[in-house]
Design an enzyme around this catalytic site. Structure first.
Site, PDB file in Angstrom:
ATOM      1  N   ASP A  53       0.779  -1.596   0.331  1.00  0.00           N
ATOM      2  CA  ASP A  53      -0.340   0.109  -0.076  1.00  0.00           C
ATOM      3  C   ASP A  53       1.043   0.766  -0.068  1.00  0.00           C
ATOM      4  O   ASP A  53       1.157   1.638   0.496  1.00  0.00           O
ATOM      5  CB  ASP A  53      -0.890   0.029   1.040  1.00  0.00           C
ATOM      6  N   HIS A 168      -4.930  12.621  13.936  1.00  0.00           N
ATOM      7  CA  HIS A 168      -5.476  11.950  12.823  1.00  0.00           C
ATOM      8  C   HIS A 168      -7.210  11.923  14.040  1.00  0.00           C
ATOM      9  O   HIS A 168      -8.406  11.427  12.650  1.00  0.00           O
ATOM     10  CB  HIS A 168      -5.315  11.455  11.274  1.00  0.00           C
ATOM     11  N   ASP A 205       3.383  18.726  13.531  1.00  0.00           N
ATOM     12  CA  ASP A 205       3.013  17.691  13.050  1.00  0.00           C
ATOM     13  C   ASP A 205       2.712  18.862  11.392  1.00  0.00           C
ATOM     14  O   ASP A 205       2.150  19.869  11.490  1.00  0.00           O
ATOM     15  CB  ASP A 205       2.230  16.620  13.364  1.00  0.00           C
ATOM     16  N   HIS A 207       0.886  17.675   8.912  1.00  0.00           N
ATOM     17  CA  HIS A 207      -0.401  17.731   8.341  1.00  0.00           C
ATOM     18  C   HIS A 207      -1.676  17.895   9.563  1.00  0.00           C
ATOM     19  O   HIS A 207      -0.606  17.681  10.851  1.00  0.00           O
ATOM     20  CB  HIS A 207      -0.783  16.078   8.700  1.00  0.00           C
ATOM     21  N   ASP A 298       7.319  15.315  10.505  1.00  0.00           N
ATOM     22  CA  ASP A 298       6.964  15.433   9.028  1.00  0.00           C
ATOM     23  C   ASP A 298       6.402  16.530   8.732  1.00  0.00           C
ATOM     24  O   ASP A 298       7.369  17.136   7.506  1.00  0.00           O
ATOM     25  CB  ASP A 298       5.769  14.931   8.027  1.00  0.00           C
ATOM     26  N   TYR A 338       8.744  10.736   8.537  1.00  0.00           N
ATOM     27  CA  TYR A 338       8.463   9.311   7.987  1.00  0.00           C
ATOM     28  C   TYR A 338      10.472   9.669   7.188  1.00  0.00           C
ATOM     29  O   TYR A 338      10.452   8.819   6.575  1.00  0.00           O
ATOM     30  CB  TYR A 338       8.001   9.969   6.539  1.00  0.00           C
TER      31      TYR A 338
HETATM   32  N1  Q9C Z   1      -3.497  10.412  -1.188  1.00  0.00           N
HETATM   33  C1  Q9C Z   1       0.421  11.068  10.103  1.00  0.00           C
HETATM   34  O1  Q9C Z   1       1.419  12.280   9.610  1.00  0.00           O
HETATM   35  N2  Q9C Z   1      -1.509  10.144   3.407  1.00  0.00           N
HETATM   36  N3  Q9C Z   1      -0.504  11.241   9.546  1.00  0.00           N
HETATM   37  C2  Q9C Z   1      -2.890  10.348   2.871  1.00  0.00           C
HETATM   38  C3  Q9C Z   1      -3.361  10.280   0.303  1.00  0.00           C
HETATM   39  C4  Q9C Z   1      -1.916   9.805   4.444  1.00  0.00           C
HETATM   40  C5  Q9C Z   1      -0.063  10.758   8.510  1.00  0.00           C
HETATM   41  C6  Q9C Z   1      -2.243  10.496   1.165  1.00  0.00           C
HETATM   42  C7  Q9C Z   1      -0.674  10.765   5.594  1.00  0.00           C
HETATM   43  C8  Q9C Z   1      -0.892  10.374   7.499  1.00  0.00           C
HETATM   44  C9  Q9C Z   1       0.279  11.195  11.584  1.00  0.00           C
HETATM   45 ZN    ZN Z   2       2.060  14.154   9.727  1.00  0.00          ZN
END
Ligand code: Q9C
Ligand code: ZN
Length: 718
Positions: A53, A168, A205, A207, A298, A338
Site C-alpha cells: 500500500d 488524525h 506535525d 498534517h 514530517d 517519515y
Molecule cells: N492520498 C501522520 O503524519 N497520506 N499521518 C494520505 C492519500 C496520509 C499522515 C495520502 C498521511 C497520514 C500522523
Molecule cells: Zn503528519
C-alpha cells in the site's frame, strides 16, 4: 568582604574552590537537572503493514527504533528519567472515542490478513495488524504516563515516543495512520484528573490534526494550534476546515488556530515567524497550565510527506520557546515523521532542549517567504476579535488567496531562492533523495552541535550578603590581574574606574565574560556599580576577542560611547526617555517603553520586536544590561532574559547595576533555568507602547526581516 568559606559549604566542585581567601566574591551556579521523562517501549514496534500500500508504507516500526538509537548515540537516554508504559483503560480511551469504535478496533486483534485489509479500507490512509490494538492502547497509556509524571512533579517535562500516532483519529474513525487520539485523550484526562482549566496543544506535525480540532472545537479550555501543509486545500486531508478561518465554534471561538501553509519548502524562518507573530503572543495571553505537543517531524527537512525544509535545530528553538510557558510543564508526544534520519535528529534536538542544554545556532537566512507571511497575516486577522494581543492589528485577511496579483507571484519566485536550504530539500520518496538528505544531515549536525560547557552560569555578585538567596554557588578563580584590566579600560572612562569598587566589579565582570568566551560556562551575571562603563568594556573585550556579531540589549537610560557602524554590535536600548535627537539606524535602535505596572505586558515587545530582530541578526554573543531607570518590571526582566537564551548558543552575559536582590534572583533563575520563572498575569500593552512597536516594525522590517508579518511589509522590502 570575605564570606567565601560560607559558600564553599554548598560547593559541589571543591577542586576549583581553592581560592577562599581572596576578597572578591566569585561564584558559579551549577545548573540543576530539570528532570525530563523519556517514555518508550519497543513493544510499540510490534505491528507493521502486511500488504502493499503506497499510501501507508512510510509508517514503519523503524521510525521508533531509529529515534531511540539516535537518542542513545547522543547519550540522551541516560540523562532522562525512564518511565514505564502501560495500557490505557477502556474508560480512558472513551474520553474521546465511542464504545462502538473501540469494539471495532478491538476486533482486529484476531483477524486474518483479508479481514484486516477490509477493515483498513473503511478508513482513510490506515492499516491494521493483529498487534495494532495492543500498541494503540500502549501509545495512549504511554502518553498518560507522561502526563502523570509531569503533573505529579516527578519531572518538569518529557517526551513519549509512540506508535501508532494519534492526531488524525476521531470519535468514530481511524485516519491517517492514527487509531486512538493520544494527545486529545491526554488533554481530556489532564482536565479531569488534575482539574486543569487551560491546556495548550501545539501540533507542529506537517498534517492538520483534524481529529484534535473536532474534539475541542467548542472547548475554550483547550487551545489547539496547528500548522500544516495545505496548498489551498489540495493537500491531504483536503479539508475546508483546515484553513485559517476555522477559529473554533460557540464558546470555543478563538481557541482553534490553523496556520495553513500554501507552499512546500517552508523552513526555519517561516516556522519561527509563525511562532513570533501568531502562536507565542496568543499563548502568553492564554497562559496555559500545561502544554502538549503533537510532535510530528514530517514538517522537517527531507520528509517525503511534508516536503518542508526545517532543519533539526529548528525544533530545539520551538521547544525552548514553549518551555517558557506553563511553568515549564511540557509533554511532547510523537506523531508523524517519515524520513528516518531527519526524524531521529529532530527528536534528539527536542529531548536535548527539554533537558536544558544550550541550543545550537539556527541555520538559514532569517527571512520568511511571502506565502508564509500571507498565511500569518490571515491567521492574525481571523483571530483579532478573540485576542487582546492582536487588538491593534490593522491587517485584514487577503481577499482571494488563489488570485494573487501577477506582481506578487513574480516577487515570490525571486523570494524562493532566498531560502538557503531549498536545494537540499528533497521531497519525494525517491531513495536517491532520501540518501541526499541523509548526507546533508550527517554533516549539518556535525556543524551545529558543540560540547556543552561544564557549568551553566557564572556570577560575580558584589553584594554577598544576598548570595544565599540565589541558586547553588561555587567560587572560581579570577583570571585577570589588575594590570591587564587597566590596559583594557584605558581610554574608556578614566574617572569612573579609579574608584576601587568599580575597578573590582569590572575585573569580576571581565573574568566572567572570559569564561563565557572560552566556553567554560554558558552564561553569567555581573553586578556593576557603573553599568555603562561595564557594558562598554565588555563590548570592546568581545570585539577584541574576534566576535563578529554581539547583540547588546540595554534596559534603562544610558549613554554609551560606541562605534556602531560596522555591524559588529547591534544595540537595542529599551528606555523611558525619548531620545529625540537620534533616529533609529539598523544597528542602533531605541525602543521607547513606558512601564505599565507589574504585569507581563512586556511580552508584546519581546515577541513582536526584540526576538524577531535578534533572530534576524543571529548574534555570536548576547549582553543584556539592566541599568538605571529601568522601564520594565521584574516579570519583563524574566521574560526578556529567558526568551533570548535560545540565541548565540545560550552564551550571554547579564550586567546588573541595580543590586535589588529580586532582580538578581530573577535573572539567575532565567539563566540557570533551574525553575521556570513566572511572568505574572497577562495584561495587554498600552496603546502607546503598542504603537511604538508598530512604528519600529515599520521602520526596520526591511533590515530585520523576521519582523515582517503582513504582505505589505514583504512587498515594500523587495
Ligand atoms: N492520498 C501522520 O503524519 N497520506 N499521518 C494520505 C492519500 C496520509 C499522515 C495520502 C498521511 C497520514 C500522523
Ligand atoms: Zn503528519
Amino acid at each position: 568582604m570575605n564570606s567565601l568559606i560560607f559558600f564553599c559549604n554548598f560547593c559541589f566542585l571543591p577542586e576549583i574552590c581553592t581560592n577562599v581567601s581572596r576578597d572578591v566574591c566569585f561564584v558559579l551556579f551549577i545548573a540543576m537537572a530539570s528532570g525530563t521523562a523519556l517514555i518508550y517501549d519497543d513493544e510499540m514496534t510490534s505491528y507493521k503493514l502486511l500488504w502493499d500500500d503506497p499510501v501507508c508504507d512510510i509508517e514503519v516500526p523503524e521510525r521508533l527504533l531509529a529515534s531511540y538509537e539516535q537518542l542513545k548515540h547522543y547519550h540522551l537516554v541516560e540523562r532522562c528519567v525512564h518511565v514505564p508504559i502501560r495500557e490505557a483503560t477502556e474508560e480512558e480511551i472513551m474520553l474521546v472515542h465511542s464504545s462502538e469504535y473501540l469494539e471495532v478496533v478491538k476486533s482486529t486483534q484476531t483477524m486474518n490478513e483479508e479481514e484486516l485489509r477490509r477493515v483498513s479500507g473503511n478508513y482513510d490512509a490506515v492499516y491494521f495488524h493483529p498487534n495494532t490494538y495492543r500498541c494503540a492502547k500502549l501509545a495512549v497509556g504511554a502518553t498518560l504516563q507522561l502526563i502523570d509524571s509531569v503533573m505529579s512533579g516527578k519531572v518538569l517535562n518529557g517526551m513519549a515516543l509512540v506508535r501508532p500516532p494519534g492526531h488524525h483519529s476521531q470519535r468514530n474513525a481511524a485516519n491517517g495512520f492514527c487509531v486512538f487520539n493520544n494527545v486529545a485523550i491526554a488533554a481530556q484526562y489532564a482536565k479531569r484528573k488534575y482539574g486543569l482549566q487551560r491546556i495548550l496543544i501545539v501540533d507542529w506535525d506537517v498534517h492538520h490534526g483534524q481529529g484534535i480540532q473536532y474534539v475541542f472545537e467548542e472547548d475554550p479550555s483547550v487551545l489547539y494550534y496547528s500548522w500544516h501543509r495545505y496548498e489551498h486545500q489540495k493537500f491531504w486531508p483536503l479539508l475546508r476546515e483546515s484553513d485559517y478561518d476555522a477559529v473554533g465554534q460557540g464558546e470555543g471561538k478563538g481557541f482553534n488556530i490553523n496556520v495553513p501553509w500554501n507552499k512546500v519548502g517552508m523552513g526555519n524562518s517561516d516556522y519561527l515567524a509563525a511562532f513570533f507573530h501568531v502562536l507565542l503572543p496568543v499563548a502568553f495571553e492564554f497562559a496555559p497550565e500545561l502544554i502538549l505537543v503533537s510532535s510530528g517531524y514530517d514538517s522537517g527537512i527531507g520528509d517525503p510527506e511534508g516536503q518542508m525544509n526545517a532543519t533539526p535545530e529548528c525544533f530545539a528553538h520551538l521547544t525552548h520557546f514553549l518551555m517558557q510557558l506553563a511553568n515549564g510543564r511540557l509533554c511532547a508526544v510523537l506523531e508523524g515523521g517519515y524520513h528516518l534520519k531527519s526524524l531521529s535528529e529532530s527528536v534528539c534536538m527536542t529531548v536535548k532542549t527539554l533537558l536544558g542544554d544550550p541550543l545550537p545556532l539556527i541555520s538559514g537566512n532569517m527571512a520568511p517567504c511571502l506565502s508564509a507571511i500571507e498565511s500569518i497575516q490571515n491567521v492574525r486577522a481571523a483571530h483579532k476579535p478573540y485576542w487582546k494581543c492582536l487588538m491593534y492589528e490593522e491587517a485584514t485577511p487577503l481577499q482571494d488567496l488563489s488570485t494573487k496579483s501577477q506582481q506578487m507571484m513574480e516577487a515570490e519566485l525571486i523570494q524562493t531562492s532566498t531560502h538557503p536550504v531549498a536545494e537540499q530539500a528533497v521531497g519525494t520518496a525517491n531513495s536517491d533523495e532520501v540518501i541526499k538528505t541523509d548526507r546533508f544531515l550527517e554533516s549539518h549536525m556535525k556543524k551545529i552541535l558543540f560540547p556543552v560547557p561544564p557549568v551553566k552560569t557564572a556570577a560575580a555578585i558584589v553584594s554577598k550578603a544576598d548570595a544565599h538567596l540565589l541558586p547553588i554557588l561555587v567560587q572560581v578563580e579570577m583570571e585577570m590581574n589588575a594590570q591587564q584590566l587597566k590596559t583594557l579600560i584605558s581610554g574608556v572612562d578614566a574617572e569612573l574606574v579609579t574608584e576601587e569598587k568599580a575597578l573590582l566589579s569590572l575585573q569580576n565582570m571581565v573574568a566572567v565574560l572570559d569564561k563565557i568566551l572560552k566556553k567554560e560556562v554558558c552564561n553569567g551575571i555581573a553586578e556593576s556599580p557603573v553599568a555603562s562603563v561595564s557594558t562598554t568594556v565588555a563590548l570592546k573585550h568581545c570585539i577584541g576577542f574576534g566576535l563578529q556579531r554581539v547583540l547588546c540589549i540595554v534596559v534603562g537610560d544610558m549613554d554609551l560611547e560606541l562605534d556602531l557602524d560596522d555591524g559588529k554590535i547591534l544595540l537595542i536600548n529599551i528606555c523611558q526617555k525619548r531620545r529625540s535627537e537620534k533616529t533609529n539606524s539598523k544597528y542602533h535602535i531605541s525602543l521607547h517603553w513606558k512601564e505599565d505596572g507589574e504585569k507581563n505586558n512586556f511580552s508584546s515587545a519581546v515577541l513582536g520586536f526584540i526576538l524577531p530582530v535578534a533572530y534576524s541578526y543571529q548574534p555570536d554573543l548576547l549582553i543584556i544590561v539592566f541599568g538605571p531607570n529601568r522601564s520594565i518590571g521584574i516579570n519583563g526582566v524574566s521574560l526578556l532574559t529567558s526568551l533570548l537564551q535560545g540565541l548565540a548558543k545560550s552564551q550571554s552575559l547579564v550586567v546588573i547595576q541595580d543590586t535589588e536582590i529580586k532582580l538578581v534572583q530573577s535573572v539567575a533563575k532565567a539563566l540557570t533555568a533551574v525553575s521556570t520563572p513566572d511572568f505574572g498575569a497577562y495584561a495587554p500593552a498600552s496603546q502607546e507602547n503598542v504603537l511604538e512597536i508598530k512604528r519600529l516594525r515599520d521602520q526596520l522590517q526591511q533590515e530585520w526581516k523576521m519582523l515582517q508579518c503582513s504582505v505589505k511589509d514583504w512587498i515594500s522590502g523587495t
